[in-house]
Design an enzyme around this catalytic site. Structure first.
Site, PDB file in Angstrom:
ATOM      1  N   PHE A  78      -5.147   3.264  14.731  1.00 26.44           N
ATOM      2  CA  PHE A  78      -5.513   4.236  13.709  1.00 26.44           C
ATOM      3  C   PHE A  78      -6.645   3.609  12.901  1.00 26.44           C
ATOM      4  O   PHE A  78      -6.757   2.383  12.834  1.00 26.44           O
ATOM      5  CB  PHE A  78      -4.325   4.547  12.790  1.00 26.44           C
ATOM      6  CG  PHE A  78      -3.477   5.686  13.277  1.00 26.44           C
ATOM      7  CD1 PHE A  78      -2.689   5.557  14.413  1.00 26.44           C
ATOM      8  CD2 PHE A  78      -3.463   6.908  12.604  1.00 26.44           C
ATOM      9  CE1 PHE A  78      -1.912   6.610  14.870  1.00 26.44           C
ATOM     10  CE2 PHE A  78      -2.678   7.973  13.039  1.00 26.44           C
ATOM     11  CZ  PHE A  78      -1.903   7.818  14.177  1.00 26.44           C
ATOM     12  N   ASP A 132      -4.329  -6.503   5.123  1.00 23.07           N
ATOM     13  CA  ASP A 132      -5.339  -7.357   5.773  1.00 23.07           C
ATOM     14  C   ASP A 132      -5.290  -8.774   5.213  1.00 23.07           C
ATOM     15  O   ASP A 132      -5.676  -9.722   5.893  1.00 23.07           O
ATOM     16  CB  ASP A 132      -6.733  -6.766   5.562  1.00 23.07           C
ATOM     17  CG  ASP A 132      -6.887  -5.456   6.323  1.00 23.07           C
ATOM     18  OD1 ASP A 132      -6.533  -5.441   7.514  1.00 23.07           O
ATOM     19  OD2 ASP A 132      -7.323  -4.454   5.721  1.00 23.07           O
ATOM     20  N   LYS A 160     -14.676   0.363  15.445  1.00 21.74           N
ATOM     21  CA  LYS A 160     -13.382  -0.325  15.688  1.00 21.74           C
ATOM     22  C   LYS A 160     -13.007  -0.223  17.163  1.00 21.74           C
ATOM     23  O   LYS A 160     -12.562  -1.198  17.780  1.00 21.74           O
ATOM     24  CB  LYS A 160     -12.272   0.329  14.858  1.00 21.74           C
ATOM     25  CG  LYS A 160     -12.015  -0.396  13.564  1.00 21.74           C
ATOM     26  CD  LYS A 160     -10.909   0.205  12.731  1.00 21.74           C
ATOM     27  CE  LYS A 160     -11.024  -0.374  11.331  1.00 21.74           C
ATOM     28  NZ  LYS A 160     -10.596   0.461  10.260  1.00 21.74           N
ATOM     29  N   LYS A 210     -12.809  -3.799  19.031  1.00 19.46           N
ATOM     30  CA  LYS A 210     -11.473  -4.286  19.413  1.00 19.46           C
ATOM     31  C   LYS A 210     -11.111  -3.882  20.835  1.00 19.46           C
ATOM     32  O   LYS A 210      -9.992  -4.136  21.277  1.00 19.46           O
ATOM     33  CB  LYS A 210     -10.424  -3.749  18.432  1.00 19.46           C
ATOM     34  CG  LYS A 210     -10.591  -4.296  17.026  1.00 19.46           C
ATOM     35  CD  LYS A 210      -9.360  -4.061  16.169  1.00 19.46           C
ATOM     36  CE  LYS A 210      -9.597  -4.602  14.770  1.00 19.46           C
ATOM     37  NZ  LYS A 210      -8.456  -4.433  13.878  1.00 19.46           N
ATOM     38  N   LYS A 241       9.735 -17.179  -9.644  1.00 17.27           N
ATOM     39  CA  LYS A 241       8.951 -16.152 -10.338  1.00 17.27           C
ATOM     40  C   LYS A 241       7.829 -16.801 -11.170  1.00 17.27           C
ATOM     41  O   LYS A 241       8.101 -17.729 -11.944  1.00 17.27           O
ATOM     42  CB  LYS A 241       9.892 -15.360 -11.249  1.00 17.27           C
ATOM     43  CG  LYS A 241       9.201 -14.217 -11.933  1.00 17.27           C
ATOM     44  CD  LYS A 241      10.152 -13.418 -12.805  1.00 17.27           C
ATOM     45  CE  LYS A 241       9.364 -12.391 -13.585  1.00 17.27           C
ATOM     46  NZ  LYS A 241      10.149 -11.779 -14.641  1.00 17.27           N
ATOM     47  N   ASN A 253       0.858  -1.202   0.000  1.00 17.87           N
ATOM     48  CA  ASN A 253       0.000   0.000   0.000  1.00 17.87           C
ATOM     49  C   ASN A 253       0.888   1.244   0.000  1.00 17.87           C
ATOM     50  O   ASN A 253       2.108   1.140  -0.053  1.00 17.87           O
ATOM     51  CB  ASN A 253      -0.961  -0.023   1.192  1.00 17.87           C
ATOM     52  CG  ASN A 253      -0.210  -0.112   2.492  1.00 17.87           C
ATOM     53  OD1 ASN A 253       0.573   0.768   2.829  1.00 17.87           O
ATOM     54  ND2 ASN A 253      -0.404  -1.211   3.227  1.00 17.87           N
TER      55      ASN A 253
END
Ligand code: PMT
Length: 404
Positions: free
Chosen positions: A327, A281, A341, A345, A291, A212
């Protein structure tokens, strides 16, 4: 406790009303603001406006019998971290440049050791006058910083340079200047921070991966802020495009699994955990050893498996007095998703950022966050990530106080 004390000087121009919004945004960013006005500024905005919003006396004339402080220009000037002038007229620039001290604001300028940031606003001809430009050059060489005026339609209906820069940019430059100077408070001494930073890379084969856009800027800003305030800081850093601060221990991890292991190894020693990393995730269920060849394939299907939920596991294994901060990177219904969240959590604090907004989220130098606890939501304007980090540290400090 306010992180920064700002002396806001307002001078007599039509843009004086914008100083009210500058003051409000600085307050929202956690600054304490005291206001001083020139006599002409009071023709445009009443001191009462600033007094009502700052809850303190606005000084125009230190000889005024209503002024509660007989040596205000000394006390005001020496208690501030920044002197910010919005808007600055050609007249105040000329007086500062030549050392004239014939009213409260000019005396304050001379008596202050704090950095000075000036946001001028005036008619284009006045701005371009050699005298004004000479005065500006003089002030720059004295170390004064400027928020340059922009081109736009001016009060006199002409178009040219001289319009006050946008409030958001003035606030951002003020906060940047303050964060670059750092802070001397050690209110987090004794805390041991464990912070995840950056993005993870999940191998598809030896040459390809899923990842990301996380740069590590937000997480490293957290590390720098906590260390500057006296905390012992360990960072578990995934892939980052910026360098970590010097004052912290850095453990490198590439994949979510590496990051999970490093966090679990370090966790027993931590008193505060902050999950600022963008952990993948999902990861390829079976990374290829060689490869993957594309010959004869028009499509390629990857099977993905869930990665360990590091933050969730830290919260569920919470030991002793560990404070757990997550975050939440969202693109819609940011605060609602972040609160869910926090509850699911069982986190202590969640820092929610809308990663679809310009000036926020991945790779930006600034962020726009809401800081949530079980009982409160604080919304902040766009701020440098280092300042956001200080606000998160403030929330951690407050939370620690409530645990006692
Ligand atoms: O690094 P920058 O370029 O400065 O960008 C900053 C940032 C956008 C990455 C940062 O501000 C941020 O939002 N970090 C969290 C990104 C994220 O993964 O959010 P999330 O809503 O998907 O995850 C929620 C929380 O769970 C996060 O604390 C995350 O670290 C944690 N998590 C997620 C998945 C997983 N497997 N393990 C985790 O611990």
């Amino acid at each position: 406790m306010a992180r920064y004390k700002i002396g806001l000087g307002v001078t007599g121009g039509i843009a004086a009303y914008k100083a009210v919004e500058v003051m409000r945004q600085l307050q929202k960013a956690g600054c304490e603001v005291r206001v001083a006005m020139t006599r002409h500024a009071t023709e445009f905005v009443r001191p009462l406006t600033f007094r009502a919003l700052t809850d303190s006396h606005v000084i125009v004339d230190d000889y005024d019998p209503e002024n509660p402080d007989p040596i205000a220009h000394i006390n005001f000037s020496q208690g501030i971290d920044l002197l910010l002038i919005v808007p600055a007229t050609a007249n105040i620039i000329a007086k500062f440049a030549s050392g004239v001290a014939d009213d409260f604001l000019t005396s304050t300028y001379l008596a202050s050791m704090a950095p000075v940031l000036i946001a001028p606003a005036m008619n284009t001809t006045m701005w371009e006058q050699p005298a004004t430009q000479r005065n500006i050059a003089q002030l720059r060489s004295d170390g004064v910083k400027f928020v340059e005026p922009v081109v736009g339609e001016l009060a006199c209906k002409t178009v040219g340079t001289g319009k006050l820069e946008d409030v958001e940019n003035i606030v951002r430059q003020a906060l940047d200047l303050l964060s670059a100077r750092g802070t001397t408070s050690t209110d987090l001494a004794g805390e041991r921070f464990l912070i995840t930073v950056g993005g993870t890379r999940e191998a598809i084969d030896p040459v390809r991966f899923i990842s990301n856009h996380s740069s590590g800027k937000m997480g490293f800003a957290m590390a720098e802020a906590a260390a500057a305030r006296g905390a012992d800081v360990t960072v578990v850093a995934g892939v980052t495009s910026v360098e970590p601060p010097n004052s912290v221990k850095v453990i490198r991890a590439v994949s979510a699994a590496d990051m999970h292991k490093a966090v679990m190894d370090e966790l027993p020693n931590a008193t505060v955990f902050v999950g600022a990393a963008a952990v993948a995730d999902y990861a390829p269920a079976n990374a290829a050893d060689a490869k993957i060849k594309k010959d004869g394939r028009d499509t390629l299907t990857l099977e993905l498996k869930k990665t360990p939920d590091i933050l969730g596991e830290v919260a569920s294994k919470r030991h002793g007095r560990l404070i757990v901060v997550g975050f939440a990177a969202e693109t819609n219904d940011v605060v609602e998703f972040a609160r869910s969240k926090l509850e699911k959590k069982k986190l202590d604090i969640v820092v929610a950022n809308d990663v679809s907004k310009p000036g926020a989220g991945f790779n930006a130098d600034t962020n726009i966050v809401s800081i949530l606890t079980a009982s409160d939501t604080e919304d902040f304007p766009v701020m440098p990530k280092r300042v956001v980090a200080d606000r998160v540290c403030d929330a951690i400090k407050r939370f620690r106080g409530e645990l006692k």
